[in-house]
Design an enzyme around this catalytic site. Structure first.
Site, PDB file in Angstrom:
ATOM      1  N   SER A 151       0.828  -1.201   0.000  1.00  0.00           N
ATOM      2  CA  SER A 151       0.000   0.000   0.000  1.00  0.00           C
ATOM      3  C   SER A 151       0.872   1.265   0.000  1.00  0.00           C
ATOM      4  CB  SER A 151      -0.969  -0.042   1.187  1.00  0.00           C
ATOM      5  OG  SER A 151      -1.952   0.950   1.078  1.00  0.00           O
ATOM      6  N   ASP A 228     -10.194  -5.111  -3.772  1.00  0.00           N
ATOM      7  CA  ASP A 228      -9.585  -4.117  -2.892  1.00  0.00           C
ATOM      8  C   ASP A 228     -10.475  -2.871  -2.861  1.00  0.00           C
ATOM      9  OD1 ASP A 228      -7.928  -2.018  -1.842  1.00  0.00           O
ATOM     10  OD2 ASP A 228      -6.152  -3.172  -2.413  1.00  0.00           O
ATOM     11  N   HIS A 261      -7.513  -5.783   0.334  1.00  0.00           N
ATOM     12  CA  HIS A 261      -6.306  -5.006   0.648  1.00  0.00           C
ATOM     13  C   HIS A 261      -5.595  -5.505   1.906  1.00  0.00           C
ATOM     14  CE1 HIS A 261      -4.011  -1.326  -0.172  1.00  0.00           C
ATOM     15  NE2 HIS A 261      -4.008  -1.050   1.111  1.00  0.00           N
TER      16      HIS A 261
END
Length: 297
Positions: A151, A228, A261
């Site tokens: 991320s 995600d 995610h």
């Protein structure tokens, strides 16, 4: 070199996991990191090392606890060094009602605007001070470094590899923020860390770096889950793919149906990422042993 204080020690997968701190001149206070040393390092051999950058709200412990990476790193004889995601402690500016700016959200950039610029220098910390400090203290081979991120950390890993290809020989990312200057998270950071000057993202935005001629010879392995929740609003893997194609940058971008995610996603593909690094680091010969001490984008 600053003295390192070990806060925790655990035997794991034939090696050891440590959580430690040292006084950082770059961040102006105590800095935290976690470390996995495989059995080869405990026997005195210098081993390849992957520097891991975690995402928003994480700490130096998150990756080693949640990613299931240690057993795979142990199989390949690789060390893992995990940075905290921001400066912390007394005197660190913060915004108490925001989770995506301030402590836990350093974005691996050097802030230029008050009051952030004095302590929020995560770029210099992960690029220079952290590797210099840990490679001086532990049997880590500074000529065989990889960088990995998730991320926000994926964004940082991309930028580090593109700007400093001599410091890293392998690179991989999970769900990176690919074009931070063009997404809400990056826009918020622009206003606070950069005083509203979006041009300062030129030094950290992977898409902008590719467009300006930066490249990473080792190529990138990137995994992205298609369920995600941040995919369309914040991550923009298509922008990275297009920028890499135009620049001639080697990129293996894999999209996965049903994955989100979380670290459940990371766990699902971490073995392949560790193997990707092991294949490159165990065949790399580079004539450098430690990171440059200072940089100011």
């Amino acid at each position: 070199m600053p003295a390192i204080t070990t806060k925790e020690y655990h035997k794991c997968c034939g090696g050891e996991v440590r959580r430690a701190t040292f006084t950082s001149q770059t961040l102006g206070g105590e800095a935290a990191f976690s470390l996995f040393l495989p059995k080869q390092a405990l026997a005195g051999r210098n081993v390849p090392v992957i520097y891991v950058l975690a995402g928003l709200t994480c700490t130096e412990e998150t990756f080693l606890i949640k990613a299931n990476a240690v057993r795979h790193a142990a199989q390949h004889g690789l060390a893992l060094v995990c940075s905290d995601t921001s400066p912390r402690g007394a005197g660190v500016p913060t915004i108490t009602d925001e989770w995506d700016i301030g402590p836990g959200a350093g974005y691996y950039v050097n802030a230029t605007a008050a009051p952030w610029q004095a302590r929020y220098r995560m770029w210099d910390f992960v690029r220079s001070e952290l590797p210099t400090t840990v490679e001086n203290a532990f049997p880590l081979d500074g000529a065989r470094r990889g960088v990995m991120g998730h991320s926000m950390g994926g964004m940082g890993a991309l930028a580090l590899a593109l700007r400093e290809p001599g410091l890293y020989q392998s690179a991989s990312m999970f769900a990176p923020i690919c074009n931070p200057s063009a997404v809400p998270w990056g826009e918020k950071a622009t206003q606070l860390y950069f005083g509203g000057d979006s041009h300062l993202w030129d030094a950290y935005d992977p898409c902008r770096l590719l467009a300006s001629g930066h490249e990473f010879p080792g190529g990138f392995l990137v995994d992205q889950g298609l369920d995600d929740p941040f995919l369309k609003s914040q991550l923009h893997p298509d922008a990275l793919e297009n920028a890499a194609r135009k620049a001639g940058q080697a990129l293996k971008l894999r999209r996965h149906e049903g994955y989100d995610h979380s670290y459940w996603f990371v766990q699902s593909f971490i073995a392949e990422h560790i193997r990707h690094h092991a294949e490159q680091l165990n065949h790399t010969q580079v004539n450098h042993t430690q990171a440059p001490r200072e940089t100011t984008p």
